[in-house]
Write an enzyme that holds these catalytic residues in place. Structure first.
Site: not given
Ligand SMILES: Cc1cc2nc3c(=O)[nH]c(=O)nc-3n(C[C@H](O)[C@H](O)[C@H](O)COP(=O)(O)O)c2cc1C
Ligand code: SF4
Length: 657
Positions: A102, A169, A315, A338
């Site tokens: 990305q 961003y 996550r 998670c």
């Molecule tokens: C530690 C961390 C760093 C992230 N960095 C980015 C990133 O650099 N670019 C981006 O588009 N999304 C970033 N995200 C967002 C994730 O890509 C994703 O959209 C978000 O965590 C929701 O999805 P989830 O619920 O499956 O985690 C980040 C998320 C986490 C937890």
């Molecule tokens: S358990 Fe908590 S620390 Fe681990 S990925 Fe999910 S939200 Fe982040």
């Protein structure tokens, strides 16, 4: 099993083996002083490639040093980055995952003290520092930086790139009226605000080749006043398709938005699917959805219902790199969940620390592991986890306490091949975490306990309930090691009048456990995580709740994202919060305190709930002198802290035995 999720899909000329993408995450580790990729980042991705992801993205690929989002992210702005990137791609290729980068510029959301943006308007939250408006010449230079970065990615062997046009961003700043008040060709009308993005896409196509797939992450909604909205996304999507985008990845939120990009456990699962679903109506290219999609059955249903073509997980891939493999082979029960706490991952990286995961201490340490489930070795046959033999000979381990630390220790020790007995004084497992999971919106905390319970059952280890650690038990089990994971309990504060008040005096733990009931007018002493959670629990029952916090901040132990939703809930339920209080006395029906130098008297209450400090429970440590076993303290029994420490200490201990 999950026929839709594991059906291949075409992204440009690429065939992708399944519909699961590991979304970009700026993980803030795994680069050297030049921001070139190191073995640490490679091993992190190898574990997830082995785990069966269809597509994976390197997060935070920085196209310009002035737009670096966080200090320890991989750079793509000099050709010198290519050899290390190529080395990473070579190690990922055998696993058949489509691997991309990305590309991003942080703009006003960069961590750097001096930031650039379309206009000199600071980010609404999280970051501080000077913001300077870019000149037209600088904008054009940045366009070429994206193209050059994509060319480097292709040279390194990546299969595709994704343009980060979301989350507040730089590109998204150009698109959002609240961040872009320019009056030149890059501001004002929709066409002008999206010009930067289209120029970037064209430059990438020119430099990386028209056949190189370029996906684009956009916000379906910024969730900000005067921000980018779904109607904008629906106008943009067909234009991006016509311009040659290979896929659209629909996310949401910016720093400071009312719905967060990385939502905590309080948010419904699949919270942004409706945005992708709407975009999918207006394009034919694949549309990817993201946002708290945790359950593979849910993910499969989203695809089956035609709401999106692929599902991105962030996550869940941190918590369990083997998520796809376990889902595909019918071992959903074995996926480490998670819990949506946001503490080990986004909270850590925004504090400029390495990203990690509360439930998976292996994140970022994969390069140190030689075997084992999370290092990516195939897990055992269905219903039977693989055992990763310890380097040391097996020993007999008695774990006292079936809270999260004890359960994690028992599991890790058993997986290491040790002989494990686990005892628990009460008749339920889970300790204080079990109680915390009863609070409104926090039920997912219980998922990790259920994960441990299931793992122990598969390993044929049964918790011996109503069994305190005694001399007799030590004699019976004859362990080599005793793990004291006996947790913590609330400490009674010393306050004038507390023990003579007419109000009911109970602890937060008793209230959550249901062993005591609170009246209708409640004072909660303590504004830490436990205090606010019990306040929410009681307010949810229609009680009038006032919280007194001696500290300056509330719930410091929580991640900012998780705390945000809890605070919003407390506001909705009219919970009154006082901070920086110095309590002078508890009266018969209230309390006298000073707050920022002002004396306040509250009266008309019927209950005081104590939820301030916690003290370790470790009386059983005295048995050490009567036994030849080595005793180890972990989790709250060592020092009352957060779940993250419970699980990581259990893990460390198991590795050391
Ligand atoms: C530690 C961390 C760093 C992230 N960095 C980015 C990133 O650099 N670019 C981006 O588009 N999304 C970033 N995200 C967002 C994730 O890509 C994703 O959209 C978000 O965590 C929701 O999805 P989830 O619920 O499956 O985690 C980040 C998320 C986490 C937890
Ligand atoms: S358990 Fe908590 S620390 Fe681990 S990925 Fe999910 S939200 Fe982040």
């Amino acid at each position: 099993m999950l026929p839709h999720l594991f059906r291949p899909i075409q992204i440009g000329h690429l065939t992708v083996k399944n519909r699961l993408m590991m979304s970009a995450m700026s993980i803030n580790f795994g680069v050297d002083d030049h921001c070139h990729v190191t073995d640490q980042l490679i091993a992190y991705f190898v574990a997830r490639a082995k785990g069966g992801a269809g597509m994976m993205l390197v997060g935070g690929g920085s196209v310009h040093p002035g737009g670096q989002e966080l200090p320890d992210l991989p750079q793509m702005y000099e050709d010198g980055c290519i050899p290390a990137l190529r080395c990473m791609v070579d190690q990922i290729r055998p696993y058949g995952v489509r691997f991309g980068v990305q590309l991003m510029h942080g703009g006003r959301q960069s961590y750097l003290p001096e930031k650039v943006a379309p206009s000199a308007i600071p980010a609404p939250a999280v970051v501080k520092g000077e913001v300077r408006a870019l000149t037209v010449g600088e904008i054009r230079d940045l366009v070429t930086c994206f193209g050059d970065a994509a060319r480097r990615c292709r040279e390194a062997g990546f299969d595709f790139v994704e343009i980060h046009g979301a989350h507040g961003y730089l590109i998204n700043q150009f698109m959002s009226p609240n961040a872009n008040v320019r009056t030149d060709e890059y501001g004002g009308s929709f066409d002008n605000r999206t010009r930067f993005l289209f120029e970037i896409l064209a430059d990438i196509q020119a430099k990386a080749g028209a056949d190189f797939p370029v996906g684009i992450r956009i916000n379906g909604n910024d969730y900000m006043a005067n921000g980018w909205e779904l109607t904008d996304a629906l106008t943009l999507a067909p234009l991006l398709e016509s311009a040659g985008a290979a896929y659209l990845h629909v996310s949401a939120g910016v720093y400071g938005s009312t719905e967060l990009t990385i939502p905590s456990m309080y948010t419904p699962q699949g919270c942004f699917v409706h945005l992708a679903e709407a975009v999918k109506q207006v394009v034919d290219i694949p549309v990817i959805t993201v946002g708290r999609i945790k359950d593979p059955v849910h993910a499969d249903q989203i695809i089956a219902d035609g709401r999106a073509d692929m599902v991105a997980l962030g996550r869940s891939f941190l918590a369990d790199p083997e998520y796809p493999k376990k889902a595909r082979t019918g071992r959903i029960d074995e996926i480490r969940p998670c819990v949506g706490c946001c503490l080990g991952c986004i909270h850590a990286v925004l504090a400029k620390e390495p990203g990690g995961c509360v439930v998976n201490p292996d994140v970022g340490r994969e390069y140190l592991l030689t075997s084992g489930e999370t290092a990516g070795e195939p897990a055992g046959s269905p219903g039977r986890p693989s055992v990763k033999p310890s380097v040391n000979p097996p020993v007999r381990v008695l774990v006292a306490g079936a809270g999260p630390a004890g359960l994690a220790a028992a599991r890790e020790c058993a997986l290491a091949g040790h002989d494990v007995v686990i005892c628990e004084q009460k008749d339920v497992s889970g300790g204080l975490l079990n109680l915390a999971s009863k609070a409104p919106g926090r039920g997912e905390l219980g998922d990790i306990l259920r994960f441990f319970d299931r793992a122990l059952t598969r390993l044929d280890i049964r918790v011996r309930y109503q069994t305190p650690l005694t001399k007799e038990l030590l004699d019976e089990v004859s362990p080599d090691h005793v793990v004291l994971a006996t947790g913590s309990l609330p400490q009674m504060p010393v306050i004038k009048g507390l023990f003579t008040t007419s109000m009911a005096l109970v602890t937060g733990v008793d209230v959550m456990a249901g062993t005591e009931t609170a009246g209708q007018q409640v004072i909660v002493l303590g504004g830490g995580m436990a205090g606010l959670i019990v306040a929410d629990f009681l307010a949810d029952q229609g009680k009038s709740v006032t919280v007194l916090n001696r500290k300056k901040s509330f719930a410091e132990q929580m991640s900012a994202n998780d705390r945000y939703y809890l605070r919003e809930n407390l506001k909705k339920k009219d919970v009154t919060l006082y901070k920086q209080v110095a309590i002078q006395a508890v009266t018969s029906d209230g309390v006298i305190f000073t707050c920022k130098g002002e004396k306040t008297t509250l009266s008309g209450f019927d209950t005081v709930v104590i939820s301030e400090k916690y003290e370790a429970v470790r009386a059983a440590k005295s048995l050490e002198k009567t036994s030849s076993a080595r005793f180890h303290l972990i989790g709250d029994a060592k020092s009352p802290r957060h779940l993250m420490y419970c699980i990581s200490e259990a893990h460390e201990l198991a590795l050391s035995l």
